[in-house]
Design an enzyme around this catalytic site. Structure first.
Site, short mmCIF file in Angstrom:
data_model
loop_
_atom_site.label_atom_id
_atom_site.label_comp_id
_atom_site.label_asym_id
_atom_site.label_seq_id
_atom_site.Cartn_x
_atom_site.Cartn_y
_atom_site.Cartn_z
N ASP A 52 0.78 -1.07 0.07
CA ASP A 52 0.03 0.09 -0.09
C ASP A 52 0.93 1.20 0.11
OD1 ASP A 52 0.90 -0.11 2.64
OD2 ASP A 52 -1.17 0.09 3.43
N SER A 53 2.10 1.04 0.17
CA SER A 53 3.29 2.20 -0.38
C SER A 53 2.93 2.67 -1.61
CB SER A 53 4.74 1.68 -0.22
OG SER A 53 4.89 0.43 -1.00
N ASP A 91 -1.21 -6.43 -0.45
CA ASP A 91 -1.10 -5.66 1.16
C ASP A 91 -2.64 -5.11 1.24
OD1 ASP A 91 0.11 -4.50 3.29
OD2 ASP A 91 1.14 -2.79 2.27
N LYS A 121 -0.73 -9.42 2.74
CA LYS A 121 -0.16 -8.88 3.95
C LYS A 121 -1.12 -7.95 4.73
CE LYS A 121 3.19 -5.56 3.69
NZ LYS A 121 2.66 -4.54 4.81
N GLU A 190 9.46 -4.07 10.46
CA GLU A 190 9.77 -2.92 9.78
C GLU A 190 10.37 -2.06 11.16
OE1 GLU A 190 7.17 -1.04 7.23
OE2 GLU A 190 8.19 1.01 6.97
O1 KIV Z 1 3.58 -1.11 1.65
C1 KIV Z 1 4.73 -1.55 1.67
O2 KIV Z 1 5.40 -1.36 0.67
C2 KIV Z 1 5.14 -2.36 2.72
C3 KIV Z 1 6.53 -2.74 2.80
C4 KIV Z 1 7.47 -1.38 3.26
C5 KIV Z 1 6.79 -4.03 3.53
O3 KIV Z 1 4.30 -2.61 3.58
#
Ligand code: KIV
Length: 287
Positions: A52-53, A91, A121, A190
């Site tokens: 979700d980044s 995610d 995730k 993290e």
């Molecule tokens: O959203 C994302 O990219 C993440 C990673 C930084 C683990 O959660």
């Protein structure tokens, strides 16, 4: 017969466990679109996370909170079209699983059914166990995420390292053990102290995937746009830059603008011509 050669064998959650047992580090990166997914698969990255980044590095939001399920699914589909070897993890965005186990299963299911992902995730420890259990019961593998969980940015008062007191580290270990007992296949750690990540890695039988958690973990993950130098609004200290694509892009765009302004582009090899006799005919038609 498998469509993969032995080197290109499809990676599954079982390979994550095998790699932990064989002490083979797991390499994971994020992707949000088709060309990057293809490049990661070609580079034999073990697992691609559609994080979700996305919200920050590709959609321009200030943090990950505004990201919606529909946005995630749209990008997951593109990534799934580009990668066939890596384990694909979607995610779960803010409020897609915190509201109830029923919502969690429905949304996790969308990642597999519509998005082409193979696992999901989600952030959080003991408070997320009912949602995680429900997702696992639906047959969907879960990757957990502890430590600095960006969806809790306001609770933390900013993107701060976590697990820096004895009490916080003990709680992280308890959470990780509960997640393992519940059946998650791995846990992302993290921005926590390296020695706490090492302790968790030693105490857990499932793999730990670190980001800002030092070397003594079972694998590493980074946000691809950070490691490529494609996102310059905020770069965490733990990111290593492997390229500087913003600078490369800037150079290319300026060269293009200069070429256009100087009428240096297109040159004959970039243009289409027509046979002389057709050109002649056209001239006659127009006179
Ligand atoms: O959203 C994302 O990219 C993440 C990673 C930084 C683990 O959660």
């Amino acid at each position: 017969m498998s469509v993969y050669s032995s080197d290109d064998k499809k990676i599954t959650v079982r390979d994550f466990q095998r790699k932990k047992e064989a002490r083979e580090p797991i390499a994971m990166l994020t992707a949000y679109d088709y060309p990057v997914a293809r490049a990661l698969d070609r580079a034999r990255i073990d697992s691609i996370l559609v994080g979700d980044s996305l919200g920050m590095v590709a959609l321009g939001y200030d943090n990950t909170l505004p990201v919606t399920m529909d946005e995630m699914i749209h990008h997951c589909k593109a990534v799934a079209r580009g990668a066939s070897r890596a384990l694909l993890v979607g995610d779960m965005p803010f409020l897609s699983y915190q509201t109830s186990p029923v919502d969690a299963v429905r949304n996790a299911g969308r990642f597999l059914q519509e998005g082409g992902m193979e696992a999901v995730k989600l952030e959080g420890g003991r408070e997320m166990l009912p949602a995680i259990q429900a997702i696992l019961e639906a047959g969907i593998p879960v990757l957990s995420h502890l430590g600095l969980t960006p969806q809790s940015v306001h609770k933390f008062g900013g993107m701060r390292p976590q697990g820096r007191t004895a009490e916080a580290a003990r709680r992280l270990l308890e959470d990780a053990l509960l997640l393992e007992q519940t059946g998650v296949f791995a846990v992302v750690l993290e921005s926590i102290p390296a020695r706490v990540a090492k302790l968790l890695t030693e105490r857990l039988s499932i793999p730990t995937i670190g980001i800002g958690a030092g070397l003594d973990v079972d694998g590493q993950v980074l946000v691809t746009n950070d490691m490529l130098g494609l996102y310059d609004r905020f770069t965490p200290r733990f990111v290593k830059r492997y390229a500087n694509l913003l600078e490369d892009m800037n150079r290319a765009f300026e060269a293009y603008r200069a070429d256009v302004q100087a009428r240096a582009f297109p040159s004959p090899e970039h243009a289409t011509d027509m046979p002389d006799e057709e050109w002649q005919k056209l001239q006659e038609m127009l006179t």
